[in-house]
Design an enzyme around this catalytic site. Structure first.
Site, PDB file in Angstrom:
ATOM      1  N   ARG A  60     -68.969  -4.167  21.108  1.00  0.00           N
ATOM      2  CA  ARG A  60     -69.294  -3.716  19.749  1.00  0.00           C
ATOM      3  C   ARG A  60     -70.731  -3.190  19.688  1.00  0.00           C
ATOM      4  O   ARG A  60     -71.653  -3.801  20.237  1.00  0.00           O
ATOM      5  CB  ARG A  60     -69.198  -4.874  18.737  1.00  0.00           C
ATOM      6  CG  ARG A  60     -67.821  -5.393  18.465  1.00  0.00           C
ATOM      7  CD  ARG A  60     -67.813  -6.284  17.223  1.00  0.00           C
ATOM      8  NE  ARG A  60     -68.882  -7.291  17.234  1.00  0.00           N
ATOM      9  CZ  ARG A  60     -69.063  -8.190  16.274  1.00  0.00           C
ATOM     10  NH1 ARG A  60     -68.273  -8.206  15.217  1.00  0.00           N
ATOM     11  NH2 ARG A  60     -70.040  -9.074  16.360  1.00  0.00           N
ATOM     12  N   PHE A 106     -61.111 -12.684  10.983  1.00  0.00           N
ATOM     13  CA  PHE A 106     -62.214 -13.468  11.529  1.00  0.00           C
ATOM     14  C   PHE A 106     -61.810 -14.946  11.527  1.00  0.00           C
ATOM     15  O   PHE A 106     -61.341 -15.459  10.508  1.00  0.00           O
ATOM     16  CB  PHE A 106     -63.474 -13.242  10.697  1.00  0.00           C
ATOM     17  CG  PHE A 106     -64.706 -13.823  11.332  1.00  0.00           C
ATOM     18  CD1 PHE A 106     -65.338 -13.173  12.386  1.00  0.00           C
ATOM     19  CD2 PHE A 106     -65.223 -15.028  10.905  1.00  0.00           C
ATOM     20  CE1 PHE A 106     -66.461 -13.715  12.981  1.00  0.00           C
ATOM     21  CE2 PHE A 106     -66.347 -15.578  11.503  1.00  0.00           C
ATOM     22  CZ  PHE A 106     -66.972 -14.919  12.539  1.00  0.00           C
ATOM     23  N   TYR A 121     -76.640 -12.935   6.620  1.00  0.00           N
ATOM     24  CA  TYR A 121     -77.476 -12.716   7.811  1.00  0.00           C
ATOM     25  C   TYR A 121     -77.100 -11.508   8.640  1.00  0.00           C
ATOM     26  O   TYR A 121     -77.728 -11.239   9.648  1.00  0.00           O
ATOM     27  CB  TYR A 121     -77.494 -13.967   8.704  1.00  0.00           C
ATOM     28  CG  TYR A 121     -76.128 -14.537   9.063  1.00  0.00           C
ATOM     29  CD1 TYR A 121     -75.361 -13.965  10.057  1.00  0.00           C
ATOM     30  CD2 TYR A 121     -75.633 -15.662   8.419  1.00  0.00           C
ATOM     31  CE1 TYR A 121     -74.120 -14.493  10.388  1.00  0.00           C
ATOM     32  CE2 TYR A 121     -74.399 -16.199   8.733  1.00  0.00           C
ATOM     33  CZ  TYR A 121     -73.641 -15.605   9.726  1.00  0.00           C
ATOM     34  OH  TYR A 121     -72.414 -16.123  10.051  1.00  0.00           O
ATOM     35  N   LYS A 122     -76.072 -10.783   8.238  1.00  0.00           N
ATOM     36  CA  LYS A 122     -75.679  -9.586   9.003  1.00  0.00           C
ATOM     37  C   LYS A 122     -76.416  -8.374   8.427  1.00  0.00           C
ATOM     38  O   LYS A 122     -77.619  -8.260   8.581  1.00  0.00           O
ATOM     39  CB  LYS A 122     -74.165  -9.444   8.972  1.00  0.00           C
ATOM     40  CG  LYS A 122     -73.479 -10.564   9.755  1.00  0.00           C
ATOM     41  CD  LYS A 122     -71.975 -10.591   9.566  1.00  0.00           C
ATOM     42  CE  LYS A 122     -71.386 -11.736  10.397  1.00  0.00           C
ATOM     43  NZ  LYS A 122     -70.055 -12.123   9.938  1.00  0.00           N
ATOM     44  N   ASP A 152     -63.470 -10.533   1.726  1.00  0.00           N
ATOM     45  CA  ASP A 152     -64.592 -10.990   2.536  1.00  0.00           C
ATOM     46  C   ASP A 152     -65.443  -9.766   2.865  1.00  0.00           C
ATOM     47  O   ASP A 152     -64.984  -8.858   3.567  1.00  0.00           O
ATOM     48  CB  ASP A 152     -64.108 -11.687   3.811  1.00  0.00           C
ATOM     49  CG  ASP A 152     -65.260 -12.367   4.551  1.00  0.00           C
ATOM     50  OD1 ASP A 152     -66.386 -11.833   4.505  1.00  0.00           O
ATOM     51  OD2 ASP A 152     -65.026 -13.418   5.179  1.00  0.00           O
TER      52      ASP A 152
HETATM   53  C1  LIG Z   1     -69.728 -13.401   9.953  1.00  0.00           C
HETATM   54  C2  LIG Z   1     -68.493 -13.730   9.198  1.00  0.00           C
HETATM   55  C3  LIG Z   1     -68.343 -14.988   8.626  1.00  0.00           C
HETATM   56  C4  LIG Z   1     -69.413 -16.025   8.829  1.00  0.00           C
HETATM   57  O1  LIG Z   1     -69.104 -17.263   8.330  1.00  0.00           O
HETATM   58  P1  LIG Z   1     -70.184 -18.434   8.433  1.00  0.00           P
HETATM   59  O2  LIG Z   1     -69.720 -19.427   7.483  1.00  0.00           O
HETATM   60  O3  LIG Z   1     -71.509 -17.838   8.118  1.00  0.00           O
HETATM   61  O4  LIG Z   1     -70.214 -18.902   9.845  1.00  0.00           O
HETATM   62  C5  LIG Z   1     -67.192 -15.246   7.902  1.00  0.00           C
HETATM   63  N1  LIG Z   1     -66.237 -14.295   7.752  1.00  0.00           N
HETATM   64  C6  LIG Z   1     -66.357 -13.065   8.306  1.00  0.00           C
HETATM   65  C7  LIG Z   1     -65.295 -12.054   8.113  1.00  0.00           C
HETATM   66  C8  LIG Z   1     -67.481 -12.759   9.055  1.00  0.00           C
HETATM   67  O5  LIG Z   1     -67.610 -11.560   9.617  1.00  0.00           O
END
Ligand SMILES: *Cc1c(COP(=O)(O)O)cnc(C)c1O
Length: 410
Positions: free
Chosen positions: A369, A126, A222-223, A197
């Site tokens: 997705r 990511f 938030y996911k 992560d």
């Molecule tokens: C969604 C996600 C993030 C989100 O990071 P933010 O700091 O909230 O923007 C980070 N790492 C991964 C792997 C994600 O899927």
């Protein structure tokens, strides 16, 4: 496999988790397959948000820091998240964003492994994870460097200079789920720390950080945790590292005694040292409601249903949509809760689906997705979504200029 719609309805009728659907405020008639990007609101979150705003912020005002548990909220909610990720309550705090927490813990990993300089990550991780590690490397000069290797070479690239391996447990694009215990053991065998992560796995699949002997972790609120847009994130530090870890964002609320107002920073003796500034109370209120809902769900049953929903989605797509290619692992235990498919017209197809009430998302250059949730997705919705997807493809309804205009967020 050709499951009928009636058979999908029968799966819903027999589903022990079906009752959780009513806990969410989802628009009637919408098939929401994007809880992996933004989880929908639990009804309790909406109610608690307005209550907290009106009575705690509005009436109790500043007193709320003491009287309404605001000061303890980051550790209280962290302790609840611990119950979802196989951690002890005092090993988790809610703070900041995933990006910022990753910065703190990657720096923390370097502090725990003096003399080692490599932060190892996989290509295609990511973006924010790679970007944060790159920025940390630039800040620290020759004391840290980011090394990015192809996924297939990751384990072989762990050497005695690696301070930490930084890796998504479930990959945002492919949905690949790593074997947490095996990868952690491989990192530790070379003396490296393992920083997971959990953004796509917390609240989605069974996570057992301590069972896997993980060192550090971050994750998103938030996911799958349904904490609301921009919800604060969480971080985990294994108990054995809590005394020694140091992180550079030493704000006043990570101080041992914030209200001593000392000039010099003295880190708190516990996980609070990993927090930085004033917590976002309203956002924490919504997140806590999401976590409370997840804690009411049997994790093993949720894992089984999540696998069954995504297996069904794949089977129906392969039976009815020959133009789509599966870009996720085939076995449910090797995936998270989203399924990725590829098609050259992926963006337009996703827009056409959204117009027909099926919300998934698109990741450039060609990935569609679709995320399921054992809490709110019905088997019949999976059936209907693939029915609509097959129709969009067969009729080429996606083939319109309007569906090719890219929005800022895809
Ligand atoms: C969604 C996600 C993030 C989100 O990071 P933010 O700091 O909230 O923007 C980070 N790492 C991964 C792997 C994600 O899927």
């Amino acid at each position: 496999m050709s499951l009928s719609r009636a058979e999908a309805e029968a799966l819903d009728a027999a589903d022990p988790l079906a009752r959780f659907r009513a806990a969410f405020d989802l628009p009637e008639g919408l098939i929401y397959l994007d809880g992996n990007s933004l989880g929908p609101p639990p009804k309790t979150a909406l109610a608690r948000l307005s209550e907290t705003a009106a009575s705690e912020w509005g009436r109790d005002l500043i007193r709320s820091w003491n009287t309404n548990g605001w000061m303890e909220a980051p550790l209280r909610v962290g302790a609840k998240i611990a119950g979802l990720i196989g951690a002890q309550p005092h090993e988790v705090a809610v703070a900041d964003s995933t990006s910022v927490n990753l910065f703190k813990l990657a720096a923390g990993a370097l502090s725990l492994r003096p003399g080692r300089t490599t932060l190892l990550a996989q290509a295609g991780e990511f973006p924010t994870d790679l970007h944060i590690l790159q920025g940390l490397g630039e800040l620290l000069g020759d004391r840290a460097r980011l090394k990015i290797v192809p996924e297939a070479e990751l384990l072989a690239a762990i050497d005695v200079d690696v301070a930490a391996v930084v890796l998504s447990h479930v990959h945002y694009r492919s949905s690949r789920r790593w074997d947490m215990a095996a990868v952690t053991a491989a990192a530790q065998a070379k003396g490296a720390l393992m920083l997971w992560d959990l953004s796509h796995s917390a609240g989605a699949v069974v996570v057992d950080l301590n069972g896997a002997m993980a060192d550090l972790a971050v994750g998103c609120g938030y996911k799958h945790l349904n904490g609301g847009p921009g919800a604060p994130a969480f971080l985990f530090v294994a108990e054995r590292h809590l005394a020694a870890i140091r992180q550079p964002l030493t704000g006043w609320l990570g101080h041992a005694e914030p209200f001593a107002f000392e000039d010099a920073h003295r880190p708190a003796p516990d996980i609070r040292a990993l927090t930085t500034g004033t917590p976002p109370i309203l956002s924490l209120t919504a997140l806590e409601a999401g976590i409370d809902l997840h804690l009411a769900v049997d994790r093993a049953a949720a894992e089984a249903k999540g696998g069954a929903l995504s297996d069904l989605f794949i089977a129906l797509v392969e039976a009815r949509c020959p133009d789509l290619r599966l870009a996720s692992p085939r076995r449910a235990q090797d995936r998270g809760l989203h399924v990725s498919l590829t098609h050259a017209d992926g963006y337009a197809i996703v827009q056409a689906l959204i117009d027909r009430g099926v919300v998934g998302d698109f990741r450039a250059p060609d990935v569609l997705r679709f995320g399921v949730s054992p809490l709110f997705t019905r088997f019949v919705e999976v059936w209907d979504a693939v029915d609509i997807l097959a129709d969009v493809l067969d009729s080429r309804a996606f083939d319109r200029d309007a569906y090719r205009q890219r929005a800022a967020v895809t």
